[in-house]
Design a protein around this motif. Sequence first.
Motif, PDB file in Angstrom:
ATOM      1  N   ARG A 147       0.765  -1.226   0.000  1.00 14.93           N
ATOM      2  CA  ARG A 147       0.000   0.000   0.000  1.00 14.93           C
ATOM      3  C   ARG A 147       0.809   1.296   0.000  1.00 14.93           C
ATOM      4  O   ARG A 147       0.512   2.191  -0.796  1.00 14.93           O
ATOM      5  CB  ARG A 147      -0.927  -0.033   1.207  1.00 14.93           C
ATOM      6  N   GLU A 152       0.121   4.305  -2.697  1.00 12.36           N
ATOM      7  CA  GLU A 152      -0.478   5.581  -2.263  1.00 12.36           C
ATOM      8  C   GLU A 152       0.452   6.741  -2.590  1.00 12.36           C
ATOM      9  O   GLU A 152      -0.001   7.813  -2.996  1.00 12.36           O
ATOM     10  CB  GLU A 152      -0.779   5.558  -0.756  1.00 12.36           C
ATOM     11  N   LEU A 207      -7.771   2.139  -1.853  1.00 10.92           N
ATOM     12  CA  LEU A 207      -7.231   0.819  -1.533  1.00 10.92           C
ATOM     13  C   LEU A 207      -7.852   0.349  -0.226  1.00 10.92           C
ATOM     14  O   LEU A 207      -7.997   1.127   0.713  1.00 10.92           O
ATOM     15  CB  LEU A 207      -5.715   0.884  -1.403  1.00 10.92           C
ATOM     16  N   LEU A 246      -6.084  -4.958  -1.892  1.00 11.25           N
ATOM     17  CA  LEU A 246      -4.825  -5.268  -2.569  1.00 11.25           C
ATOM     18  C   LEU A 246      -4.796  -6.708  -3.059  1.00 11.25           C
ATOM     19  O   LEU A 246      -5.138  -7.633  -2.325  1.00 11.25           O
ATOM     20  CB  LEU A 246      -3.652  -5.023  -1.644  1.00 11.25           C
TER      21      LEU A 246
END
Length: 858
Positions: free
Chosen positions: A305, A309, A567, A647
Amino acid sequence: MMAQYLALKAEAGDCLLFYRMGDFFELFFDDARIAAQVLDIALTTRGEHDGAPIPMCGVPVHAAESYLARLIRAGNRVAIAEQVETPEEAKKRRGSKALVARQIIRFVTAGTLTEEALLEPRRANLLVALAPVRDRLGLASIDISTGRMELEECAAADLPATLARLAASEVLVTEGMEDAPAGAIARPRSSFTSETGERLLCAAHGVATLDGWGSFTRPMLAAAGGLLAYLDHVGRGTLPLLLPPTARAATGALFMDAATRASLELTEAQGGGRAGSLLAAVDRCVTGAGARLLCDDLSAPLAQRPGIEARLDLVQWFHADPLIRADLRVALRSLPDIGRSLGRIVAGRGSPRDLGQLRDGLCEAAWIAGLLSPRPDHPVLLRQLLPALAGHDALTDLLARALVATPPTERGSGGFIAPGYDPALDALRDTSGDARRAIAALEARYRTETGIGALKIRHNGVLGYFIEVPARHGEVLLHGEGSFTHRQTTANAMRFNSLTLHEEASRIAEAGGRALAAEEAHFEELIERACAAREAIAGTAAALARIDVAAGLAERAGEGGWARPGLADEPCLTIIGGRHPVVEEALAKAGERFVANDCQLVPDDRLWLIGGPNMGGKSTFLRQNALIAVLAQAGSFVPASSARIGLIDRLFSRVGAADNLARGRSTFMVEMVETAAILSQATERSFVILDEVGRGTSTYDGLALAWAVAEAIHATNRSRCLFATHYHELARLAESCEALSLHHVRAREWKGDLVLLHEVAQGAADRSYGIAVARLAGVPAPVLKRAKGVLARLEKGRAETGGLAAGLGELPLFAAALEAAEERSDALRERLGSLDIDTLSPRDALDLLYELRRLAGE
Ligand code: ADP
């Protein structure tokens, strides 16, 4: 000569040998046959060898690059044997009949190119080395053109997937490696050891330990050893640009195998080429380096992540500020490819033009740093990238002072050092300028003195400067008082020399030679200065590429009204108003509209079975959701009005065999091999799309397999899955699989015509509309009529006897089948556990194998 040739050819091994003779590179024997065919040039002969004429062909040296490009593209490697002395030197040293000495100065191979003309600007060019260490493999990959090097490790089973991700131009393996990839080049085992790797890496970077760059495993280092030894070999001791290696974590990227990549057409369309791929539909980068990085990003989307991001934050920042984005993109557009210029410079193949590109690129980078000067709302990634853009002032100042505005690609004839940089050079140039002016004045003087208005002072490569008069005036100079000496008579003219002319010409030659030497010395020094800053320059190039990618993605998002994906931690895939970027673009060109569709997979509704007519849009829907996931994890906005994605660790895409007839192997076998891979590898965090799996065999087999595969993915793998099928009978799975739901692409028959709505809706498909599709496709009316008749009979029969669908009711429930399999594996485990392997005789072992097979239920 043949002896020298054969010795060089032995050294060149399986590379074609370019043997320099005067203005040509000549090829002989089989090399000549191959080259003549690939290049479509004449095959001739020269002399004899063992009583047979020797085949020969040649390419002119000045055009060698384009011929090389074609040979390399056709899968060849080339060794270049140059003359390393002049014929005069050879004669002086070894007598009048001496042969000019030649040496292989370089090997040109697909993976080790640096020339601008041989590289594609928007594609990385990777060389990969593989080192098997027990059941693991080390991989070292490098893009020689920019020096970027990565080391990684994978399980032997994941090798094909890893190689598919890397898409290398050239692969090296250890001699005798089992299951070596096709086309790989075998290299001596001795270099593929971790000690060699560590030693060569340390030596190349002048460090005592690699610890500062991360932790590298033994297989990684062994691969690096093989790679660096090869680079040393092909560069004849000159190493190319090497940046410090980085270790790629196995869990860092979204896993996709080769079949998935091909079927999703991520960076290449199935027919080959970039057009029609996801990459082509997304790429709005304005620099080659940006396009290369985007290709990397899409080939290896992230699986964690924070990285995703960070990229998304940067895209969003550019998305929110179209003005700054526009300025930035204008600046980037004029940015030269400094990474590749640097690559050539470090490899010893840099030109004055490459230095000019560094100067322009680094200036541009500084300007961009100013444009993006720190602001409180800067995303973290931009804050990290900005410092890399500046800090080259000393070098750019130097290059700006030293070089002319557009330096030439050839350095041999000078003229690239700017006036004012070196007073001594300026003086030399003045001298030759003076002399040139003196010669012009001399011409005027001779005209008046001799009274011949047509007298000229000219220059050519053979005679140098000379005085020329038309033949009819020749007598005047031949017998005149003046100081003219006759040099040559041609058809229309006579040529002369004079003492004054000779003196001025020598002044030009001497000053010119010294000026060239001075420029050469400056060139060497500038190259050295650039090399000293190699890591910083490469860092600037990388930062600019990342900025270009993010700004390009923001541009694309703006164009298409794309949204930033969210996400999530739980395995969901909620895409509202999703579109297929490639199909949408194609439809738009034809003036048609793409129908957006939703996909809502959540843990307790994680498998969608999608039915409906052929051409209804099932494949498109499946793929668009996979592509959206890839885009999101690569750090891009997505073609949807909103998206929330848990994810994904592994992404699988399979297409039923009938769509893949072009492939060589039994297509159904391929389909099943690929399906088996999914069943063994997909996890609860994976996303699977299956398009008409089971189609490659008979109806009953196909239906049975599709049934079992869907059940297994639902119950065992528990992955998110979209499953398109034309088997209505599968709808009955919804009765036993609680997290499976039925969907269909809508169609309607209107006045006897089929209207495909391309809308994905809830519920099972009512029927398959096969005959209506056939009609759309232009199948003749009598055939359609006959088909309708047959269908009516079949459906009647089914209603009366129970037929296909009823037969399925008797299938054992999936849970029961699982239990039986589990029992068998328990029995196997027990038997295996009780063995004392060391005491088994070969005969016992054989018996045992039969017994185990029986236990496994064959
Ligand atoms: P199927 O897999 O059901 O046979 P495809 O997905 O191959 O159908 O789609 C067939 C054609 O229909 C595509 O080539 C495209 O032109 C069109 N199509 C598919 N989905 C859409 C959509 N959502 N909106 C508009 N046209 C679509």
